[in-house]
Design a protein around this motif. Structure first.
Motif, short mmCIF file in Angstrom:
data_model
loop_
_atom_site.label_atom_id
_atom_site.label_comp_id
_atom_site.label_asym_id
_atom_site.label_seq_id
_atom_site.Cartn_x
_atom_site.Cartn_y
_atom_site.Cartn_z
N LEU A 212 34.65 52.26 28.21
CA LEU A 212 35.38 53.08 29.18
C LEU A 212 35.25 52.49 30.58
O LEU A 212 36.22 52.47 31.34
CB LEU A 212 34.82 54.51 29.19
CG LEU A 212 35.40 55.47 28.16
CD1 LEU A 212 34.66 56.80 28.20
CD2 LEU A 212 36.90 55.71 28.43
N GLU A 213 34.05 52.00 30.90
CA GLU A 213 33.85 51.39 32.22
C GLU A 213 34.73 50.16 32.39
O GLU A 213 35.31 49.95 33.45
CB GLU A 213 32.37 51.02 32.42
CG GLU A 213 31.52 52.24 32.73
CD GLU A 213 30.01 51.97 32.64
OE1 GLU A 213 29.24 52.94 32.79
OE2 GLU A 213 29.62 50.80 32.42
N ARG A 214 34.82 49.39 31.33
CA ARG A 214 35.68 48.20 31.40
C ARG A 214 37.13 48.59 31.63
O ARG A 214 37.85 47.96 32.39
CB ARG A 214 35.56 47.39 30.09
CG ARG A 214 34.60 46.22 30.22
CD ARG A 214 34.81 45.26 29.08
NE ARG A 214 34.21 45.75 27.85
CZ ARG A 214 34.61 45.44 26.63
NH1 ARG A 214 35.63 44.65 26.44
NH2 ARG A 214 33.99 45.92 25.57
N LYS A 215 37.56 49.65 30.96
CA LYS A 215 38.96 50.09 31.13
C LYS A 215 39.20 50.57 32.55
O LYS A 215 40.25 50.34 33.13
CB LYS A 215 39.30 51.20 30.13
CG LYS A 215 39.50 50.69 28.73
CD LYS A 215 40.13 51.76 27.86
CE LYS A 215 40.31 51.26 26.45
NZ LYS A 215 41.71 51.20 26.05
N GLU A 216 38.21 51.29 33.10
CA GLU A 216 38.36 51.77 34.48
C GLU A 216 38.39 50.61 35.46
O GLU A 216 39.18 50.60 36.40
CB GLU A 216 37.24 52.76 34.82
CG GLU A 216 37.64 54.16 34.43
CD GLU A 216 36.48 55.12 34.30
OE1 GLU A 216 35.45 54.88 34.96
OE2 GLU A 216 36.60 56.09 33.53
N ALA A 217 37.52 49.62 35.22
CA ALA A 217 37.47 48.45 36.10
C ALA A 217 38.80 47.70 36.06
O ALA A 217 39.33 47.27 37.09
CB ALA A 217 36.33 47.54 35.70
N ALA A 218 39.36 47.59 34.87
CA ALA A 218 40.63 46.88 34.72
C ALA A 218 41.73 47.60 35.50
O ALA A 218 42.59 46.97 36.13
CB ALA A 218 41.01 46.80 33.25
N LEU A 219 41.67 48.92 35.53
CA LEU A 219 42.65 49.71 36.26
C LEU A 219 42.52 49.46 37.76
O LEU A 219 43.50 49.27 38.47
CB LEU A 219 42.40 51.19 35.96
CG LEU A 219 43.47 52.19 36.29
CD1 LEU A 219 44.66 51.94 35.38
CD2 LEU A 219 42.94 53.59 36.05
N GLY A 220 41.24 49.42 38.22
CA GLY A 220 40.96 49.20 39.65
C GLY A 220 41.41 47.84 40.14
O GLY A 220 41.79 47.68 41.30
N SER A 221 41.42 46.85 39.26
CA SER A 221 41.73 45.49 39.69
C SER A 221 43.22 45.18 39.65
O SER A 221 43.64 44.09 39.97
CB SER A 221 40.96 44.48 38.82
OG SER A 221 41.45 44.53 37.50
N LEU A 222 44.01 46.18 39.22
CA LEU A 222 45.46 45.94 39.14
C LEU A 222 46.09 45.86 40.51
O LEU A 222 45.68 46.55 41.43
CB LEU A 222 46.14 47.05 38.32
CG LEU A 222 45.94 47.00 36.80
CD1 LEU A 222 46.68 48.15 36.14
CD2 LEU A 222 46.39 45.68 36.20
#
Ligand code: AP5
Length: 222
Positions: A212-222
């Motif tokens: 879940l953290e990885r998915k959130e991080a990926a969202l933040g880096s968009l």
């Protein structure tokens, strides 16, 4: 904006603890639990045509034919709640043809969790397993005994939970497992399923939290 929901597969031999872990996961994570065996047992209990056919295979410990299982799981995965909240697939896919069908429909997991438990432990788990028909909770006479006398008195046993039948289910599992694993090589995580259930859960919990953290991080880096 919310990150994409989780898509998880959990697999392992009969009685490796899939259902038990799914109970713990759904308590903490708001994911839709889809268990192929439970969907089939519901058809059997309802006495539908599919249920009657499925029961013959389940009693022999064999895979129920794809024409019954594949669409049943696909419909549940496609439902709105599964799409919005994410899903947690238990006991599916069990063959290359089932895995291929899922890929064709566009259902790819973020992670494929494999519970590893040696065969000699599995038989004891099956023979001691009991179910609470009121809450749906899974018990074991030795490892997870019922909390009260009242629950103990109403526990039931699955029709395929005998030593003889679990051995047939194991043969089926062993002849399919490698080919299914080969289709998810890049997302497999193996978990030691011989540990006490809370310890197994804490490993799975860590895996899901990190994902879940990885998915959130990926969202933040968009
Ligand atoms: P299904 O219902 O999926 O059965 P299974 O794969 O044999 O798995 P089980 O439900 O027996 O075990 P589990 O891993 O959930 O273990 P549990 O948590 O209960 O399938 C049944 C049949 O349906 C198949 O044989 C087939 O015919 C058909 N079918 C299903 N999916 C299909 C598909 N995709 N295609 C075609 N046919 C399909 O735990 C077991 C016991 O151990 C419990 O008593 C529990 O309390 C105890 N326990 C759990 N974890 C621990 C632990 N860590 N320590 C000690 N005890 C534990």
């Amino acid at each position: 904006e919310k990150p994409e929901p989780l898509r998880v597969m959990i697999s392992g031999a009969p009685a490796s603890g899939k259902g038990t872990q799914c109970e713990l996961i759904t308590k903490k994570y708001d994911l839709v639990h889809i268990a192929a065996g439970d969907l089939l047992r519901a058809e059997v209990a309802a006495g539908t045509e599919n249920g009657k056919r499925a029961k013959e295979f389940m009693e022999r410990g064999q895979l129920v034919p794809d024409e019954i299982v594949v669409m049943m799981v696909k419909e549940r995965l496609s439902a709105q709640d599964s799409q919005e909240k994410g899903w947690f697939l238990d006991g599916y896919p069990r063959s290359v043809s089932q895995a291929t069908a899922l890929k064709t429909f566009g259902f790819d997991p973020d992670i494929f969790i494999l519970l590893e438990v040696p065969e000699e432990i599995l038989v004891e788990r099956v023979v001691g397993r009991r179910l609470d028909p009121v809450t749906g909770k899974i018990y074991h006479l030795k490892y997870s005994p019922p909390e009260t006398e009242e629950i103990a008195a109403r526990l039931t046993q699955r029709f395929d939970d005998t030593e003889e039948k679990v051995k047939l289910r194991l043969v089926t599992h062993n002849s399919n497992v490698e080919s299914v694993l080969s289709m998810y090589e890049d997302v497999i995580v193996k978990v030691d399923g011989t540990l006490p259930k809370q310890e197994v859960f804490s490993k799975i919990d860590n895996i899901l939290t990190e994902l879940l953290e990885r998915k959130e991080a990926a969202l933040g880096s968009l």
